[in-house]
Design an enzyme around this catalytic site. Structure first.
Site, PDB file in Angstrom:
ATOM      1  N   GLU A  16      51.761 -59.722 -69.357  1.00 55.28           N
ATOM      2  CA  GLU A  16      51.232 -59.760 -67.988  1.00 55.28           C
ATOM      3  C   GLU A  16      49.858 -59.088 -67.905  1.00 55.28           C
ATOM      4  O   GLU A  16      49.004 -59.480 -67.110  1.00 55.28           O
ATOM      5  CB  GLU A  16      52.200 -59.063 -67.024  1.00 55.28           C
ATOM      6  CG  GLU A  16      53.518 -59.786 -66.823  1.00 55.28           C
ATOM      7  CD  GLU A  16      54.600 -59.407 -67.824  1.00 55.28           C
ATOM      8  OE1 GLU A  16      55.775 -59.706 -67.549  1.00 55.28           O
ATOM      9  OE2 GLU A  16      54.283 -58.826 -68.889  1.00 55.28           O
ATOM     10  N   LYS A  18      47.463 -59.037 -70.208  1.00 53.44           N
ATOM     11  CA  LYS A  18      46.457 -59.990 -70.714  1.00 53.44           C
ATOM     12  C   LYS A  18      46.100 -61.019 -69.644  1.00 53.44           C
ATOM     13  O   LYS A  18      44.923 -61.288 -69.386  1.00 53.44           O
ATOM     14  CB  LYS A  18      47.004 -60.676 -71.971  1.00 53.44           C
ATOM     15  CG  LYS A  18      46.085 -61.740 -72.571  1.00 53.44           C
ATOM     16  CD  LYS A  18      46.779 -62.439 -73.736  1.00 53.44           C
ATOM     17  CE  LYS A  18      45.942 -63.581 -74.279  1.00 53.44           C
ATOM     18  NZ  LYS A  18      44.740 -63.119 -75.002  1.00 53.44           N
ATOM     19  N   ARG A 493      43.160 -58.817 -76.279  1.00 49.21           N
ATOM     20  CA  ARG A 493      43.578 -59.589 -77.460  1.00 49.21           C
ATOM     21  C   ARG A 493      44.844 -58.996 -78.075  1.00 49.21           C
ATOM     22  O   ARG A 493      44.880 -57.827 -78.444  1.00 49.21           O
ATOM     23  CB  ARG A 493      42.476 -59.631 -78.512  1.00 49.21           C
ATOM     24  CG  ARG A 493      42.858 -60.574 -79.639  1.00 49.21           C
ATOM     25  CD  ARG A 493      41.792 -60.756 -80.702  1.00 49.21           C
ATOM     26  NE  ARG A 493      42.253 -61.727 -81.684  1.00 49.21           N
ATOM     27  CZ  ARG A 493      43.032 -61.415 -82.715  1.00 49.21           C
ATOM     28  NH1 ARG A 493      43.455 -60.179 -82.884  1.00 49.21           N
ATOM     29  NH2 ARG A 493      43.414 -62.345 -83.584  1.00 49.21           N
ATOM     30  N   GLU A 642      29.690 -58.924 -94.796  1.00 46.64           N
ATOM     31  CA  GLU A 642      29.022 -58.980 -93.497  1.00 46.64           C
ATOM     32  C   GLU A 642      27.687 -58.256 -93.630  1.00 46.64           C
ATOM     33  O   GLU A 642      27.673 -57.068 -93.927  1.00 46.64           O
ATOM     34  CB  GLU A 642      29.933 -58.246 -92.506  1.00 46.64           C
ATOM     35  CG  GLU A 642      29.676 -58.505 -91.067  1.00 46.64           C
ATOM     36  CD  GLU A 642      30.684 -57.758 -90.187  1.00 46.64           C
ATOM     37  OE1 GLU A 642      30.365 -56.628 -89.797  1.00 46.64           O
ATOM     38  OE2 GLU A 642      31.771 -58.275 -89.925  1.00 46.64           O
ATOM     39  N   HIS A 672      30.080 -63.061 -84.442  1.00 45.38           N
ATOM     40  CA  HIS A 672      30.647 -62.483 -83.214  1.00 45.38           C
ATOM     41  C   HIS A 672      29.742 -62.755 -82.013  1.00 45.38           C
ATOM     42  O   HIS A 672      30.105 -62.480 -80.878  1.00 45.38           O
ATOM     43  CB  HIS A 672      30.873 -60.978 -83.394  1.00 45.38           C
ATOM     44  CG  HIS A 672      31.768 -60.666 -84.555  1.00 45.38           C
ATOM     45  ND1 HIS A 672      33.111 -60.958 -84.545  1.00 45.38           N
ATOM     46  CD2 HIS A 672      31.510 -60.135 -85.764  1.00 45.38           C
ATOM     47  CE1 HIS A 672      33.642 -60.607 -85.705  1.00 45.38           C
ATOM     48  NE2 HIS A 672      32.691 -60.112 -86.457  1.00 45.38           N
TER      49      HIS A 672
END
Length: 734
Positions: A16, A18, A493, A642, A672
């Site tokens: 709920e 999220k 997330r 990265e 990103h």
């Protein structure tokens, strides 16, 4: 005997949290409606506490991240966000284009926002602990506000891009910070608050005596308040210094290892304060042996019990799980059930009699043959047949790739169409044949697109995969996946950690069908894409009665079987992703050699391929300096990293390490960000790397997988990447 608990998951039984948060971001609900939804969740959390424990925490429901809440509380809002305007600024700090950096909270899978300290003067900007305390008080519920302690807050913060961790950096800042905490605590006490729960997990880090002197000064300043200080995730770094702090109660973690127990037995526990024993595991979902735990509590002489660390590392409740393998559900306890265990433990310690659950794991889901295979692995299982220089020569002849070869990290955009078809298949609305035909169509389009763009090493796109760990968990024996076992990773997330409940084996090939189909469509090499054993283990729950090393080796053998099948099918390059290789490392560096020994062995066992097979490793972190010597021991041929955010500066780790000879895939595009990187931006990164490495060692690729991006961002970015590679080749070949 008192029962404490803390860190109950805020996400709700059906996520709920999220839904409300994302609806608010999209403008589907007003701020008032959002607050109403949050209040329902607050009450749900507190009702669960009230049924089971004596001390009820408040201020636990953060709208994004509790470290961000603390930064706002003490006025640490960077200048670029302008004047603080409530939730709009709060969420700008969390997720806008100028957002704060995000990183792992200690060695857990929760991510927090790193506060940026721009001033030496803190001030009380927003008193959320008081607001929350008064919210519950107005409903007749007495609570103990939960706050991140001043030392931990500063330890988790940065100034000018550098961690604030040296005692001489911290001293002046702590003085100002403590004055704000004093103000917060004074207002709480004035309003009737009887206990404040101060979280100081940084006390378990590698701290010097000078740190403990600062900590003692902080808590002398706060000694007039009714504080219970919580430490967790490991043993405190200086037991004697910690127990000398002038606080009412101290919580120690007696689950993560035995060092707190040994120190307590050696030095005793002071009579002027009370011990809260963290004895119910907050990180793993297994039921405890209450008799065994009760005898530990008695041995400790504790006056209170609690979970070992926050419960938000666990799903909310087991009640919604109906599809777990036989016999597993009765061995599990999620957050709600952990609270019930605390109540049961308290009742048992107070002399109440009842039947205790049997939680024996002895022979549960054990494959003896597979266990013996792991225990008797020959030494050469962890080393490839030939050294890197010889492998490199063989692979260059076989692959015949140009200078600056280009590739991607594995996944391509998971469009709404892909997600919709997967959902239909899972609900039984389309047949297996229809779903597989759809996936094949996506793979074909991806191969054609990569050919047209001009990439050198292709991928199949991973359209059949939801999550890089869950995909393999669903295909391996000994690992269960849940229906509703959601855990918060960051913001809104959530992910569902699989549960490693038995011996891990591979019943059949897991990726062969899709990879070989992709390879049949092109003359160029297509990479096999696998998740590494350390990451599968680290992002799952796993048995506590089996050594970590053994579990990792079981998974590694299963992955290696897949590597061998891919080789047999003619696949020339296999990538093994290990993003968790660094993050699973213990908090204390003294424990690193033992961890990295088995983590390196697990990767090498998985990667034990023929000399002509090129093994790629992918690791997406931004700091290799600390672990470069361990990375050097991994048996890959190419490692992709990265590099875009640091503009290639990450390469300094390889510059400082003498004797680096393996190939490196340089991440030139920050996936990103939705921005399409220019050729100039990418060139700058490659040129920085060329100052350190010879041109023959450099590959060009994005930072990470492209699953979360859109095709209209991906295609122009890849075109620029390929154009750069061609430009670099011409420059060096002319």
């Amino acid at each position: 005997m008192k029962a404490y608990a803390f860190g109950f998951p805020k996400i709700g039984e059906k996520r709920e949290f999220k839904k409300a948060l994302e609806d608010f971001w999209k403008g589907k609900i007003t701020e008032e409606q959002f607050e109403e939804e949050m209040n329902k969740l607050r009450m749900y959390m507190v009702e669960n506490y009230r049924k089971n424990v004596d001390v009820i925490p408040s201020n636990e429901l953060s709208y994004y991240d509790f470290v961000l809440d603390t930064a706002v509380m003490v006025g640490a809002v960077p200048e670029r966000f302008g004047e603080y305007r409530g939730l709009s600024t709060y969420f700008d700090m969390a997720r806008g284009g100028k957002a704060l950096e995000m990183t792992k909270f200690f060695n857990t899978n929760y991510h927090y926002l790193v506060p940026e300290i721009e001033t030496e003067e803190f001030y009380l900007l927003e008193n959320k602990p008081l607001e929350d305390y008064l919210f519950f008080k107005s409903k007749g519920i007495e609570t103990a506000p939960w706050v991140i302690g001043p030392f931990t807050f500063l330890y988790l913060s940065k100034r000018n891009g550098e961690w604030i961790r040296r005692p001489n950096q911290m001293e002046k800042l702590l003085e100002s910070l403590v004055s704000v905490y004093k103000e917060v605590f004074e207002k709480l006490v004035e309003n009737g608050c009887k206990e404040i729960l101060v979280n100081e997990p940084a006390f378990v880090c590698d701290l010097e005596k000078a740190h403990w002197d600062l900590i003692l000064n902080v808590y002398r300043e706060l000694s007039e308040f009714p504080l219970t200080v919580f430490t967790y995730y490991d043993s405190v770094s200086d037991y004697e210094a910690c127990v000398s702090l002038p606080v009412k109660r101290l919580h120690f973690d007696f689950v993560s290892n035995e060092e707190n127990l040994k120190n307590l037995e050696k030095h005793g526990f002071p009579e002027d304060k009370k011990l809260v024993a963290g004895v119910i595991n907050g990180r793993q979902p297994w039921k405890v042996d209450l008799r065994k735990v009760a005898s530990l509590v008695e041995k400790l002489g504790a006056s209170a019990i609690s979970n070992s660390c926050p419960l938000f590392h666990l799903p909310v409740t087991l009640e919604l799980e109906n599809n777990l393998p036989g016999g597993l559900k009765e061995k599990l306890a999620f957050a709600k059930e952990k609270l019930e265990e605390l109540k049961m433990l308290k009742d048992f310690l107070e002399g109440k009699t009842f039947d205790l659950p049997n939680v024996s794991f002895e022979d549960f889901a054990v494959d003896l043959q597979a266990v013996e295979r792991v225990r008797n692995l020959p030494e050469d299982s962890f080393r490839r047949e030939k050294e890197y220089t010889e492998r490199d020569r063989i692979q260059r002849e076989r692959l015949n790739l140009p200078l600056f070869p280009t590739t991607t990290i594995g996944s391509f955009p998971q469009t709404p169409e892909v997600r919709k078809m997967r959902s239909k298949y899972r609900k039984g609305e389309i047949s297996k044949e229809e779903y597989e035909a759809f996936i094949k169509e996506q793979i074909k389009k991806a191969i054609e697109l990569q050919e047209e763009i001009g990439l050198d090493v292709l991928v199949h796109g991973e359209f059949e995969r939801t999550d890089m760990v869950e995909f393999f968990a669903e295909k391996l024996n000994g690992i269960a996946t849940t229906q509703n076992g959601w855990v918060l990773s960051y913001g809104s997330r959530c992910y569902r950690p699989p549960i490693i409940y038995g011996t891990v084996t591979r019943p059949e090939p897991m990726t062969l069908k899709e990879i070989t189909y992709a390879q049949s469509l092109t003359e160029k090499p297509v990479k096999g894409m696998l998740t590494g054993p350390v990451t599968i283990m680290s992002w799952s729950y796993y048995r506590e009665d089996i050594p970590e090393r053994e579990i990792a080796y079981q998974i590694a053998l299963a992955i290696n079987e897949e590597v061998k099948d891919l080789e047999e099918a003619g696949i020339k390059i296999v990538q093994i992703d290990e993003p968790a290789f660094r993050e699973k490392a213990p908090i204390k560096k003294s424990k690193w050699p033992e961890y990295f020994e088995w983590a390196i062995n697990a990767f090498n066992l998985a990667a034990n391929a023929r000399p002509e097979t090129q093994i790629h490793a992918h690791m997406c972190y931004s700091d290799f300096n600390e672990i470069i010597e361990y990375i050097h021991q991994l048996e890959f041929d190419v490692i992709s990293i990265e590099a875009s955010r640091s503009k290639g500066e990450i390469i300094s780790a390889f510059e400082n390490f003498k004797g680096w000879i393996k190939q490196i895939g340089v991440g030139v595009w920050d996936i990103h960000s939705p921005a399409v990187p220019s050729i100039n931006e990418m060139r700058e990164i490659v040129e920085r790397v060329l100052r350190v490495l010879p041109k023959e060692l450099i590959w060009i690729n994005p930072d990470c997988g492209l699953k979360t991006r859109n095709w209209d961002e991906v295609i122009p970015s890849l075109r620029n990447m390929v154009a750069l590679a061609k430009e670099m080749r011409e420059k060096f070949e002319s």
